[in-house]
Each structure stands twice: as structure tokens, then as C-alpha cells.
Design a protein around this motif. Structure first.
Motif, PDB file in Angstrom:
ATOM      1  N   MET A  57       0.821  -1.188   0.000  1.00  0.00           N
ATOM      2  CA  MET A  57       0.000   0.000   0.000  1.00  0.00           C
ATOM      3  C   MET A  57       0.865   1.252   0.000  1.00  0.00           C
ATOM      4  O   MET A  57       0.683   2.129   0.798  1.00  0.00           O
ATOM      5  CB  MET A  57      -0.913   0.033   1.222  1.00  0.00           C
ATOM      6  N   MET A  58       1.797   1.327  -0.899  1.00  0.00           N
ATOM      7  CA  MET A  58       2.700   2.461  -0.914  1.00  0.00           C
ATOM      8  C   MET A  58       2.067   3.703  -1.524  1.00  0.00           C
ATOM      9  O   MET A  58       2.560   4.791  -1.346  1.00  0.00           O
ATOM     10  CB  MET A  58       3.988   2.113  -1.668  1.00  0.00           C
ATOM     11  N   ALA A  59       1.010   3.540  -2.282  1.00  0.00           N
ATOM     12  CA  ALA A  59       0.391   4.691  -2.918  1.00  0.00           C
ATOM     13  C   ALA A  59       0.044   5.751  -1.889  1.00  0.00           C
ATOM     14  O   ALA A  59      -0.429   5.456  -0.804  1.00  0.00           O
ATOM     15  CB  ALA A  59      -0.870   4.267  -3.674  1.00  0.00           C
ATOM     16  N   ALA A  60       0.303   6.987  -2.255  1.00  0.00           N
ATOM     17  CA  ALA A  60      -0.104   8.151  -1.475  1.00  0.00           C
ATOM     18  C   ALA A  60       0.587   8.279  -0.126  1.00  0.00           C
ATOM     19  O   ALA A  60       0.036   8.791   0.817  1.00  0.00           O
ATOM     20  CB  ALA A  60      -1.616   8.170  -1.293  1.00  0.00           C
ATOM     21  N   ALA A  61       1.838   7.837  -0.036  1.00  0.00           N
ATOM     22  CA  ALA A  61       2.578   8.021   1.210  1.00  0.00           C
ATOM     23  C   ALA A  61       2.813   9.500   1.474  1.00  0.00           C
ATOM     24  O   ALA A  61       2.760   9.958   2.604  1.00  0.00           O
ATOM     25  CB  ALA A  61       3.902   7.271   1.154  1.00  0.00           C
ATOM     26  N   ASN A  62       3.094  10.284   0.432  1.00  0.00           N
ATOM     27  CA  ASN A  62       3.305  11.716   0.565  1.00  0.00           C
ATOM     28  C   ASN A  62       2.380  12.430  -0.418  1.00  0.00           C
ATOM     29  O   ASN A  62       2.666  12.459  -1.606  1.00  0.00           O
ATOM     30  CB  ASN A  62       4.778  12.064   0.287  1.00  0.00           C
ATOM     31  N   PRO A  63       1.268  12.992   0.048  1.00  0.00           N
ATOM     32  CA  PRO A  63       0.271  13.529  -0.864  1.00  0.00           C
ATOM     33  C   PRO A  63       0.729  14.703  -1.702  1.00  0.00           C
ATOM     34  O   PRO A  63       0.148  14.975  -2.736  1.00  0.00           O
ATOM     35  CB  PRO A  63      -0.881  13.942   0.055  1.00  0.00           C
ATOM     36  N   ASP A  64       1.768  15.406  -1.301  1.00  0.00           N
ATOM     37  CA  ASP A  64       2.180  16.597  -2.036  1.00  0.00           C
ATOM     38  C   ASP A  64       3.260  16.332  -3.073  1.00  0.00           C
ATOM     39  O   ASP A  64       3.607  17.220  -3.822  1.00  0.00           O
ATOM     40  CB  ASP A  64       2.668  17.659  -1.046  1.00  0.00           C
ATOM     41  N   SER A  65       3.794  15.132  -3.122  1.00  0.00           N
ATOM     42  CA  SER A  65       4.946  14.903  -3.977  1.00  0.00           C
ATOM     43  C   SER A  65       4.608  14.535  -5.420  1.00  0.00           C
ATOM     44  O   SER A  65       5.448  14.671  -6.284  1.00  0.00           O
ATOM     45  CB  SER A  65       5.848  13.823  -3.368  1.00  0.00           C
ATOM     46  N   ARG A  66       3.398  14.055  -5.688  1.00  0.00           N
ATOM     47  CA  ARG A  66       3.056  13.618  -7.037  1.00  0.00           C
ATOM     48  C   ARG A  66       1.658  14.085  -7.421  1.00  0.00           C
ATOM     49  O   ARG A  66       0.808  14.256  -6.553  1.00  0.00           O
ATOM     50  CB  ARG A  66       3.094  12.085  -7.113  1.00  0.00           C
ATOM     51  N   PRO A  67       1.393  14.212  -8.725  1.00  0.00           N
ATOM     52  CA  PRO A  67       0.039  14.569  -9.160  1.00  0.00           C
ATOM     53  C   PRO A  67      -0.951  13.447  -8.834  1.00  0.00           C
ATOM     54  O   PRO A  67      -0.580  12.276  -8.719  1.00  0.00           O
ATOM     55  CB  PRO A  67       0.168  14.741 -10.677  1.00  0.00           C
ATOM     56  N   MET A  68      -2.222  13.796  -8.740  1.00  0.00           N
ATOM     57  CA  MET A  68      -3.264  12.814  -8.458  1.00  0.00           C
ATOM     58  C   MET A  68      -3.289  11.716  -9.526  1.00  0.00           C
ATOM     59  O   MET A  68      -3.558  10.555  -9.216  1.00  0.00           O
ATOM     60  CB  MET A  68      -4.622  13.491  -8.335  1.00  0.00           C
ATOM     61  N   LEU A  69      -3.003  12.069 -10.777  1.00  0.00           N
ATOM     62  CA  LEU A  69      -2.949  11.069 -11.838  1.00  0.00           C
ATOM     63  C   LEU A  69      -1.978   9.950 -11.485  1.00  0.00           C
ATOM     64  O   LEU A  69      -2.298   8.763 -11.659  1.00  0.00           O
ATOM     65  CB  LEU A  69      -2.556  11.702 -13.168  1.00  0.00           C
ATOM     66  N   ASP A  70      -0.808  10.284 -10.973  1.00  0.00           N
ATOM     67  CA  ASP A  70       0.179   9.256 -10.620  1.00  0.00           C
ATOM     68  C   ASP A  70      -0.365   8.324  -9.541  1.00  0.00           C
ATOM     69  O   ASP A  70      -0.185   7.106  -9.606  1.00  0.00           O
ATOM     70  CB  ASP A  70       1.479   9.892 -10.136  1.00  0.00           C
ATOM     71  N   HIS A  71      -1.021   8.879  -8.553  1.00  0.00           N
ATOM     72  CA  HIS A  71      -1.617   8.053  -7.496  1.00  0.00           C
ATOM     73  C   HIS A  71      -2.696   7.140  -8.085  1.00  0.00           C
ATOM     74  O   HIS A  71      -2.751   5.950  -7.771  1.00  0.00           O
ATOM     75  CB  HIS A  71      -2.212   8.926  -6.390  1.00  0.00           C
ATOM     76  N   ALA A  72      -3.569   7.711  -8.935  1.00  0.00           N
ATOM     77  CA  ALA A  72      -4.651   6.928  -9.535  1.00  0.00           C
ATOM     78  C   ALA A  72      -4.088   5.778 -10.371  1.00  0.00           C
ATOM     79  O   ALA A  72      -4.584   4.648 -10.297  1.00  0.00           O
ATOM     80  CB  ALA A  72      -5.553   7.827 -10.380  1.00  0.00           C
ATOM     81  N   LEU A  73      -3.043   6.047 -11.155  1.00  0.00           N
ATOM     82  CA  LEU A  73      -2.442   4.985 -11.968  1.00  0.00           C
ATOM     83  C   LEU A  73      -1.790   3.915 -11.097  1.00  0.00           C
ATOM     84  O   LEU A  73      -1.848   2.726 -11.427  1.00  0.00           O
ATOM     85  CB  LEU A  73      -1.420   5.580 -12.935  1.00  0.00           C
ATOM     86  N   GLU A  74      -1.209   4.316  -9.988  1.00  0.00           N
ATOM     87  CA  GLU A  74      -0.618   3.323  -9.089  1.00  0.00           C
ATOM     88  C   GLU A  74      -1.695   2.419  -8.489  1.00  0.00           C
ATOM     89  O   GLU A  74      -1.539   1.199  -8.439  1.00  0.00           O
ATOM     90  CB  GLU A  74       0.190   3.991  -7.984  1.00  0.00           C
ATOM     91  N   TYR A  75      -2.799   3.018  -8.055  1.00  0.00           N
ATOM     92  CA  TYR A  75      -3.890   2.202  -7.520  1.00  0.00           C
ATOM     93  C   TYR A  75      -4.438   1.258  -8.600  1.00  0.00           C
ATOM     94  O   TYR A  75      -4.714   0.091  -8.329  1.00  0.00           O
ATOM     95  CB  TYR A  75      -5.013   3.071  -6.962  1.00  0.00           C
ATOM     96  N   LEU A  76      -4.586   1.762  -9.831  1.00  0.00           N
ATOM     97  CA  LEU A  76      -5.057   0.912 -10.918  1.00  0.00           C
ATOM     98  C   LEU A  76      -4.091  -0.250 -11.133  1.00  0.00           C
ATOM     99  O   LEU A  76      -4.524  -1.390 -11.317  1.00  0.00           O
ATOM    100  CB  LEU A  76      -5.220   1.735 -12.203  1.00  0.00           C
ATOM    101  N   SER A  77      -2.791   0.009 -11.074  1.00  0.00           N
ATOM    102  CA  SER A  77      -1.797  -1.055 -11.265  1.00  0.00           C
ATOM    103  C   SER A  77      -1.891  -2.121 -10.165  1.00  0.00           C
ATOM    104  O   SER A  77      -1.469  -3.259 -10.367  1.00  0.00           O
ATOM    105  CB  SER A  77      -0.378  -0.476 -11.334  1.00  0.00           C
TER     106      SER A  77
END
Length: 181
Positions: free
Chosen positions: A1-21
Motif C-alpha cells: 500500500m505504498m500509494a499516497a505516502a506523501n500527498p504533495d509529492s506527485r500529481p493525483m494522476l500518478d496516485h490513480a495509476l498506481e492504484y489501478l496497477s
């Protein structure tokens, strides 16, 4: 569950793609970051009330109860709405059902029942609020709201927000410390 460890470091798209993966059926949900905006309701556009910003899907999402969106779907959504929150359809496809405790008191009552101590969990934007993630049992599980005081349940046909989504009260959803990794 590494997605979204630091909410300010990446765009929401990157988080969404990680969850999809990871196999999660993600969907765009409005966010307070979007400011005043509208949703299609019963065929016409209506303003989203400030206390609902961060809770309403930006697109039809029922299909994603039974199939994952494509990478192209996710890219298109977060290109159109780059600050949208990230939702996830709960149920059989995600393999996740969620017990949503809206306060510290509700959380304590749920923990006293036992079995949730090691469950993956997400702190919500509500003070003391938490989502306990539970594995889907393999048979239909209904949603309920407030059958237990301060507690909702998201099963088949429901959805929840994922970190680092922003609650209308101003706090980001975040993984409980023992869930990371």
C-alpha cells in the motif's frame, strides 16, 4: 500500500495509476480543490454544494463495479480533472469492503468488537474517522448507512475515497501508519 505516502509529492494522476496497477477500480470524484463546480443530476447540471465537494463521482462509475477502467480512461479523467479525488469501487472486483467509522467513538466501538486491529486502514478527513479495509467474502455484501451509530459500510455497489484525496473539511485521506508498505 505504498500509494499516497506523501500527498504533495506527485500529481493525483500518478496516485490513480498506481492504484489501478494494484488492481483497484479507481474513479474520479470531485474535490474541494476544484472550487465551485457542477455535476450532471437527472440529466441536467447542478451546482455541487460545498459540503459535498469531495464526495460525488465526476463520471458514471457503475461499470467499474464489474471491470477495471483502462489506463487511457484514468489518464483522460485526470487530464480533464487534474485535482479530482480518487475513488475506488468497493465489492467483488476490488476484493475490498470497507467499514467507515465517522468518529473516534465509532472507531473505538468497532475495535472493541475485535478483528480489526491489523486491518489495512485509511484515516479520513473527519476528525477520528477511519476506513477499515476488509477482504470481500465472495458473496454479495450490501451497503448500509448508520445501521450502527456513526458507522457506514461499503460493499458491492459502494465506493470510498483513497489517499491522498481531500476531505471538504481540509484534511487529506492517508494510510494508517501500520498499513504503509
Amino acid at each position: 500500500m505504498m500509494a499516497a505516502a506523501n500527498p504533495d509529492s506527485r500529481p493525483m494522476l500518478d496516485h490513480a495509476l498506481e492504484y489501478l496497477s494494484l488492481g483497484y477500480p479507481v474513479l474520479p470524484v470531485c474535490s474541494p480543490r476544484m472550487g465551485a463546480h457542477q455535476h450532471r443530476v437527472a440529466g441536467r447540471m447542478q451546482a455541487c454544494p460545498p459540503d459535498k465537494r469531495g464526495k460525488t463521482p465526476m463520471t458514471s462509475w457503475k461499470d467499474y463495479q464489474s471491470r477495471l477502467p483502462t489506463v487511457d480512461d484514468v489518464r483522460a479523467w485526470w487530464t480533464r480533472w487534474p485535482t479530482a479525488n480518487i475513488g475506488m469501487a468497493t465489492g467483488a472486483l476490488s476484493g475490498v469492503i470497507v467499514l467507515d467509522c465517522d468518529s473516534g467513538e465509532a472507531r473505538q466501538l468497532a475495535l472493541e468488537k475485535g478483528g480489526l486491529e491489523k486491518a489495512p486502514a485509511v484515516w479520513t478527513g473527519t476528525p477520528g474517522g477511519i476506513h477499515f479495509w476488509i477482504g470481500h467474502p465472495g458473496y454479495p455484501v450490501r451497503n448500509f448507512v448508520k445501521d450502527i451509530p456513526g458507522t457506514d459500510f461499503r460493499g458491492d455497489g459502494g465506493y470510498v475515497l483513497l489517499p491522498p484525496s481531500l476531505h471538504h473539511r481540509g484534511a487529506n485521506y492517508r494510510w494508517n501508519e501500520h498499513t504503509l508498505g
